[in-house]
Structure formats: structure tokens, C-alpha cells
Enzyme design. Structure first.
Site, short mmCIF file in Angstrom:
data_model
loop_
_atom_site.label_atom_id
_atom_site.label_comp_id
_atom_site.label_asym_id
_atom_site.label_seq_id
_atom_site.Cartn_x
_atom_site.Cartn_y
_atom_site.Cartn_z
N SER A 73 -4.77 -40.37 40.16
CA SER A 73 -4.08 -39.43 41.04
C SER A 73 -4.86 -38.14 41.18
CB SER A 73 -2.63 -39.17 40.66
OG SER A 73 -1.96 -38.64 41.79
N HIS A 78 -4.52 -23.40 41.31
CA HIS A 78 -4.58 -22.21 42.15
C HIS A 78 -4.50 -21.03 41.20
CE1 HIS A 78 -3.85 -24.89 45.51
NE2 HIS A 78 -2.88 -25.42 44.78
N CYS A 93 -0.76 -41.57 37.38
CA CYS A 93 -0.17 -42.89 37.60
C CYS A 93 -0.73 -43.83 36.54
CB CYS A 93 -0.54 -43.42 38.98
SG CYS A 93 0.05 -42.37 40.33
#
Length: 160
Positions: A73, A78, A93
Site C-alpha cells: 500500500s 506532510h 495490506c
């Protein structure tokens, strides 16, 4: 071959998403794009992820956003250096990747002193029932014994 319709079953979990807020990040390299990218790649490596690619962007005057795409995944970040704050997503996953290790690596490398971790099982049908999300805050760095991280992964009691 006939296409099988999706069964909307609330117990069909396809992945786990950890949403991590890291506060009071004190590392002086917090606005260095190369260091942030290397930190994210190291987190992916230590979590046993299969790295596909990465992309990072440095904002002016400060701040960085980036993603590491992995076979399992993704990891995304940020940063707001002016607030000593980073928002991190670790979406996994399968059962090979250790998302908790990725969180530990990033918390340590960024020098986070406080954190909030939310955990959500991602999958088919569960969102309709509103059963999948939970959060817990901690007033210490995330480490190997972090009760917040153990709780977010379903391994602890919920005491931060």
C-alpha cells in the site's frame, strides 16, 4: 469467467490504516527533503515493505509532503516545521508488513515528543456500520513499548 459481486461484509478487512500525528518534533533536519525521504524509506524498509517508488515535494518557504508507494500500500507524510508537527499515514495490506515498526522509526527520527495514533480497519462494508476507527494520544515518543501503538494495533488496553 463471471465477475463475482462484492459481499458487503463488515468483517472483510483488506488492510489497516494508521493515522499518526507527531507533535513537538525536535530534529533540526525536519525541513530537509532528502532526510525526510530517507526517513520514510528507512521506515518502509524496517517494516519489511516492498518499496515500489517514492515522490517528495519541498514547499516554499518550509514544509514537505511525500509518499512511499509500497507493494503492500503506502506511507505518506506532510510536515509543518514551524509547528514541529508531522501528519503520517501508514496503510498496510496483508500480514507481512509491520506498520508499527514504521511508526516507531518515524517517531524516533523526527524526534516526536507527543503523538496521536488513530487506527482504522479498511475493507468491504465496514464503513457503513461505523465500527472501524479509534484513536488514542500519548505524551511520550513512540517506542517499542508504546501503549498507544499497542492499543492502535489491537494489542493493548487503551492506557496511554
Amino acid at each position: 469467467m463471471a465477475i463475482q459481486p462484492l459481499r458487503l461484509d463488515p468483517i472483510t478487512v483488506l488492510g489497516k490504516q494508521l493515522v499518526i500525528e507527531l507533535f513537538d518534533c525536535v530534529d533540526t533536519r525536519f525541513d530537509d527533503i532528502q532526510w525526510i525521504e530517507e526517513s520514510m524509506l528507512e521506515a518502509a524498509r524496517q517494516a519489511n515493505a516492498t518499496i515500489i517508488t517514492s515522490a517528495f515535494h519541498k514547499f516554499s518557504p518550509i514544509g514537505i509532503s511525500g509518499v512511499v508507494v509500497i507493494a503492500e500500500s503506502h506511507l505518506a507524510i506532510h510536515t509543518w516545521p514551524e509547528y514541529g508537527y508531522a501528519a503520517v499515514d501508514v496503510f498496510t495490506c496483508g500480514d507481512v508488513l509491520d506498520g508499527a515498526q514504521a511508526v516507531r522509526v518515524l517517531s524516533e527520527r523526527l524526534g516526536s515528543q507527543r503523538h496521536l495514533i488513530s487506527s482504522m480497519d479498511r475493507g468491504l462494508g465496514g464503513h457503513r456500520l461505523g465500527l472501524l476507527s479509534r484513536s488514542l494520544a500519548g505524551n511520550a515518543p513512540v517506542d517499542g513499548d508504546s501503549p498507544t501503538l499497542r492499543w492502535a494495533l489491537g494489542q493493548g488496553t487503551g492506557v496511554a
